[in-house]
Design an enzyme around this catalytic site. Structure first.
Site, PDB file in Angstrom:
ATOM      1  N   LEU A  89       1.059  -1.018  -0.203  1.00  0.00           N
ATOM      2  CA  LEU A  89      -0.041   0.390  -0.186  1.00  0.00           C
ATOM      3  C   LEU A  89       0.863   1.141  -0.085  1.00  0.00           C
ATOM      4  O   LEU A  89       0.512   2.136  -0.555  1.00  0.00           O
ATOM      5  CB  LEU A  89      -1.162  -0.199   1.289  1.00  0.00           C
ATOM      6  CG  LEU A  89      -1.675  -1.412   1.512  1.00  0.00           C
ATOM      7  CD1 LEU A  89      -2.481  -1.257   2.723  1.00  0.00           C
ATOM      8  CD2 LEU A  89      -2.591  -1.233   0.343  1.00  0.00           C
ATOM      9  N   GLY A  90       2.260   1.459   0.198  1.00  0.00           N
ATOM     10  CA  GLY A  90       2.832   2.405   0.650  1.00  0.00           C
ATOM     11  C   GLY A  90       4.086   1.879   1.236  1.00  0.00           C
ATOM     12  O   GLY A  90       4.449   0.786   2.672  1.00  0.00           O
TER      13      GLY A  90
ATOM     14  N   GLY B 148       8.305   3.557   3.957  1.00  0.00           N
ATOM     15  CA  GLY B 148       7.891   5.094   3.925  1.00  0.00           C
ATOM     16  C   GLY B 148       9.490   5.271   5.303  1.00  0.00           C
ATOM     17  O   GLY B 148      10.250   3.899   4.548  1.00  0.00           O
TER      18      GLY B 148
ATOM     19  N   GLY C 231       9.020   2.187   6.956  1.00  0.00           N
ATOM     20  CA  GLY C 231       9.133   0.611   7.215  1.00  0.00           C
ATOM     21  C   GLY C 231       7.455   0.261   5.696  1.00  0.00           C
ATOM     22  O   GLY C 231       8.042   1.671   4.790  1.00  0.00           O
ATOM     23  N   THR C 232       7.645  -0.454   5.207  1.00  0.00           N
ATOM     24  CA  THR C 232       6.678  -0.720   4.389  1.00  0.00           C
ATOM     25  C   THR C 232       5.033  -1.493   4.848  1.00  0.00           C
ATOM     26  O   THR C 232       5.387  -2.322   5.398  1.00  0.00           O
ATOM     27  CB  THR C 232       6.732  -1.586   3.574  1.00  0.00           C
ATOM     28  OG1 THR C 232       8.013  -1.765   3.282  1.00  0.00           O
ATOM     29  CG2 THR C 232       6.408  -2.468   2.567  1.00  0.00           C
TER      30      THR C 232
ATOM     31  N   LYS D 193       2.124  -3.522   8.805  1.00  0.00           N
ATOM     32  CA  LYS D 193       3.431  -2.804   8.285  1.00  0.00           C
ATOM     33  C   LYS D 193       4.367  -3.606   9.128  1.00  0.00           C
ATOM     34  O   LYS D 193       5.145  -3.581   9.895  1.00  0.00           O
ATOM     35  CB  LYS D 193       2.898  -1.392   9.194  1.00  0.00           C
ATOM     36  CG  LYS D 193       4.550  -0.587   8.886  1.00  0.00           C
ATOM     37  CD  LYS D 193       4.058   0.579   9.923  1.00  0.00           C
ATOM     38  CE  LYS D 193       5.689   1.590   9.374  1.00  0.00           C
ATOM     39  NZ  LYS D 193       5.004   3.513   9.881  1.00  0.00           N
TER      40      LYS D 193
ATOM     41  N   ASP E 128       4.814  13.436  12.975  1.00  0.00           N
ATOM     42  CA  ASP E 128       4.848  13.700  11.898  1.00  0.00           C
ATOM     43  C   ASP E 128       3.449  13.667  11.166  1.00  0.00           C
ATOM     44  O   ASP E 128       2.471  13.646  10.414  1.00  0.00           O
ATOM     45  CB  ASP E 128       5.474  12.356  11.001  1.00  0.00           C
ATOM     46  CG  ASP E 128       5.909  12.037  10.046  1.00  0.00           C
ATOM     47  OD1 ASP E 128       6.244  13.648   9.148  1.00  0.00           O
ATOM     48  OD2 ASP E 128       5.489  11.586   9.422  1.00  0.00           O
TER      49      ASP E 128
END
Length: 735
Positions: free
Chosen positions: A420-421, A423, A426-427, A442, A538
């Protein structure tokens, strides 16, 4: 006769491979000076693939030639690895005590944006040399995401310098993130070497890691500049196109691996692919018949018998009248007719085979026990017992400890199609559990020692968070080296994609205010009602997700910090996303809940203007949305930056009040910013002042106007040291 047949095959294979290996197309230059120019690269028109054109420039002084891509010299092109070695300029800053104590400075920007080149992640590093030196490295990747790293180098005395050591005394270095296409090295003018009596110049550059060994003369003299003549090698990755091998192979007319006996390899440092010759072949896979058979029998020292070359491989045979393995030290021996000798050899072979099988069985049993022990140790290390005890004491404790196999099955073994993404922490994968519940899984990248000790306690605190506008953590997996976290799945993507989609005109002012209020209430809960208080650290539009009813949910606590109960502010490693970072936090390293307030103020600006928080390609005074907004407010030019879709006579009074609230959140002094609960209350009052009664928009209505919604998109975080931390060389690990 068999060996004679193989010799004949060998002769045929050698004749077929005798053709001279071509490196480029007919009629095209294969060299520029001493540098080979293999296709897909080329100098003349028609001699290169799109994006791989080079220039061969003659030096008018000495008649030598340089190979250039744009204005950067190419030293070597490597087809097999998909890399090119280039010359990179060194940035410098020199303190001149005899010239009115001025500072001379030369900074270099290395720009390969929108090209097929990317700075090699693992083969380069950012190096800074000098005394009292703070060097920054601003970077942009192929996705246009921005990063900023840096390091500090100090000298206590000339004797404190050590050859070969680059750990902050006279020299410091940092790693390079993946996919970088642009960087600019610069210096903090407050760190200028003026305090040192033996070093006046500082240097900063991204360069090939294997080419750099620190020497003390780089600090005490000018050897680093003089020896390299102001330039050092940098290793660049390159690739064909922006597609994977699987996609590229569907379009035969544009597929670059045109030679038979070639293979396609996906590039890891960004999109695209490269071509290689298959095993047993060599040459250029980018041209017709470019991959030719390798004659393995030439200078073959591994074959002690008759070497027979074949297409793509070779045979090694014993001469007639002998047998054995010509590739071993035993070699080939004369054939013996003694049956006793044969029985002896067969018996030994069977015995060895039985022993080998027993050893393999023992090894497998040992490995299974070893894996079980590792999983048990990981469970203890991350506070698994604490979580189990809490789950037993509370019958309805809303938390699950998953097994690794469950999460592998849910994500099809973490298949790339389920991502999904990705960063900085992590993934994230989409997964479906056995009860058909969709979740977001995650896999974290790193975890430090403090986080290991406190992991169980912090997970218990986060699992107790129960707020309608915060993404819930459902469980975790602890039997792995780095814990895996499981969250509820939020289907409609994030606020960043909704705001900046090309058809986002369907987002009315009322929708934007509702989403802003919901996000503010979530942050207010974390700051004021969670125990202990949680600083998100963040806050940005891509971390505000939208559920099936387009209700806002704050996500991604990978950078969050549990605030100490007895402290309002505390020192930590500066971490966040460019454009959203609190300038007071960046300067001091002191983190407070007011840092989240500043970041939320930037999100308010995105909702009002539909502009991004940071534009790396714009001039310095126009890069940050916050500074552009504050200037517009000061000059009474707010309407010039507002989104046209929400401006009308009736709404301007309300918009001005929201803008004033955003300005309060963006106050340069953290103490003067409002609390998040005050921001949430103010947004609630503003919504109630709207002339028309609030009506929740139909989610299907919004989606039909938007088109297909985006998936998760995590934006990489930048992490760099505050000036005080860097000067003290106190590298803090932890959140």
């Amino acid at each position: 006769m068999a060996w004679q047949v193989f010799v004949f095959i060998s002769l045929v294979a050698q004749l077929s491979s005798a053709e001279i290996l071509a490196v480029t197309k007919p009629g095209c230059s294969s060299k520029c000076g001493d540098v080979d120019v293999p296709f897909p690269f080329g100098i003349e028109p028609g001699c290169f693939l799109e994006g791989f054109n080079l220039t061969c420039q003659k030096n008018a002084t000495d008649g030598t030639y340089k190979l250039l891509v744009y204005d950067v010299e190419v030293l070597e092109i490597m087809l097999t690895t998909g890399q090119a070695r280039m010359n990179n300029h060194i940035s410098w800053q020199c303190y001149r005590p005899n010239r009115t104590k001025s500072i001379d400075m030369y900074t270099w920007q290395f720009n390969f944006a929108h090209t097929q080149y990317r700075i090699s992640q693992f083969h380069n590093k950012f190096v800074a040399i000098g005394c009292d030196t703070l060097a920054y490295n601003a970077m942009v990747d192929f996705k246009n995401d921005s990063y900023r790293t840096g390091c500090v180098s100090v000298c206590y005395s000339q004797e404190s310098l050590t050859d070969g050591t680059c750990s902050g005394i006279g020299c410091c270095e940092t790693q390079i993130p993946p996919g970088i296409t642009y960087y600019r090295a610069s210096f903090d003018k407050n760190f200028n070497g003026s305090m040192s009596n033996f070093s006046r110049c500082s240097y900063a550059v991204v360069m090939e890691a294997d080419d750099f060994i620190f020497n003390t003369s780089y600090v005490t003299g000018y050897d680093f500049w003089n020896t390299n003549k102001g330039q050092v090698p940098i290793l660049m990755d390159w690739s064909i196109g922006n597609e994977t091998c699987k996609v590229a192979q569907r379009n035969a007319s544009n597929y670059a691996c045109v030679s038979p006996n070639s293979v396609c390899k996906d590039k890891q440092n960004g999109p695209g692919y490269i071509c290689n010759c298959s095993e047993g072949y060599e040459g250029n896979p980018y041209i017709e018949n470019g991959c030719q058979d390798i004659d393995e029998c030439k200078n073959n020292s591994t074959c002690g018998g008759i070497c027979v070359n074949t297409i793509g491989s070779f045979y090694c045979l014993c001469p007639p009248g002998t047998r054995g393995d010509p590739r071993t030290t035993a070699g080939c021996n004369n054939i013996r007719k003694s049956s006793e000798w044969v029985k002896f050899v067969v018996g030994i072979s069977v015995g060895l085979m039985v022993v080998a099988i027993l050893i393999c069985l023992l090894y497998f049993v040992h490995e299974r026990r070893k894996i079980a022990t590792i999983k048990e140790n990981c469970l203890k290390k991350y506070g698994g017992q604490l979580l189990y005890q809490e789950m037993k004491s509370k019958q309805r404790f809303p938390f699950t400890i998953f097994k690794e196999e469950e999460l592998k099955e849910a994500t099809n073994n973490f298949d790339a199609s389920n991502i999904l993404g990705e960063g900085g922490n992590g993934t994230v994968y989409k997964g479906t559990l056995k009860n058909n519940i969709d979740v977001a899984i995650k896999r974290c990248k790193t975890i430090n020692e403090r986080q290991k000790k406190e992991f169980g306690k912090e997970i218990l605190i986060l699992s107790d968070i129960n707020h309608k506008n915060i993404v819930r953590i459902l469980g975790c997996c602890l039997e792995v080296e780095i814990p895996i976290l499981v969250y509820e799945f939020i289907p409609k993507g994030n606020l960043f994609d909704l705001i900046h989609s090309c058809r986002a005109s369907c987002i009315s002012l009322s929708i934007r205010l509702r989403i802003a209020q919901e996000a503010a209430e979530a942050l207010a809960y974390l700051h004021s009602w969670a125990s202990p208080s949680i600083v998100h650290r963040d806050v940005k539009s891509s971390n505000i997700l939208l559920d099936e009813n387009f209700v806002a949910k704050v996500s991604d606590f990978g950078a969050s910090v549990l605030k100490p109960m007895d402290e309002d502010q505390y020192m930590t490693l500066v971490q966040g996303t460019r454009g959203y970072l609190d300038p007071e936090y960046m300067q001091t390293g002191l983190l407070t809940v007011k840092s989240d307030v500043y970041s939320f103020g930037v999100v308010l600006l995105e909702l009002l203007t539909r502009k991004k928080a940071f534009y790396p390609d714009k001039p310095d005074d126009q890069r940050n949305l916050s500074s552009t907004f504050l200037s517009a407010m000061t000059e009474n030019k707010l309407e010039e930056i507002l989104d046209d879709q929400i401006m009308d006579v009736e709404s301007m009074n309300l918009i001005n009040r929201v803008a004033e609230l955003a300005r309060e959140c963006l106050n340069i002094e953290g103490e003067k910013r409002p609390e998040m609960r005050e921001v949430a209350e103010a947004l609630d009052r503003l919504r109630k002042t709207m002339k028309h009664h609030w009506v929740h928009d139909n989610p299907e209505d919004i989606e039909s106007r938007l088109g297909e919604t985006s998936n998760y998109k995590e934006v990489e975080m930048i992490s760099y040291h505050s000036i005080e931390e860097s000067a003290m060389l106190a590298m803090e690990s932890g959140r």
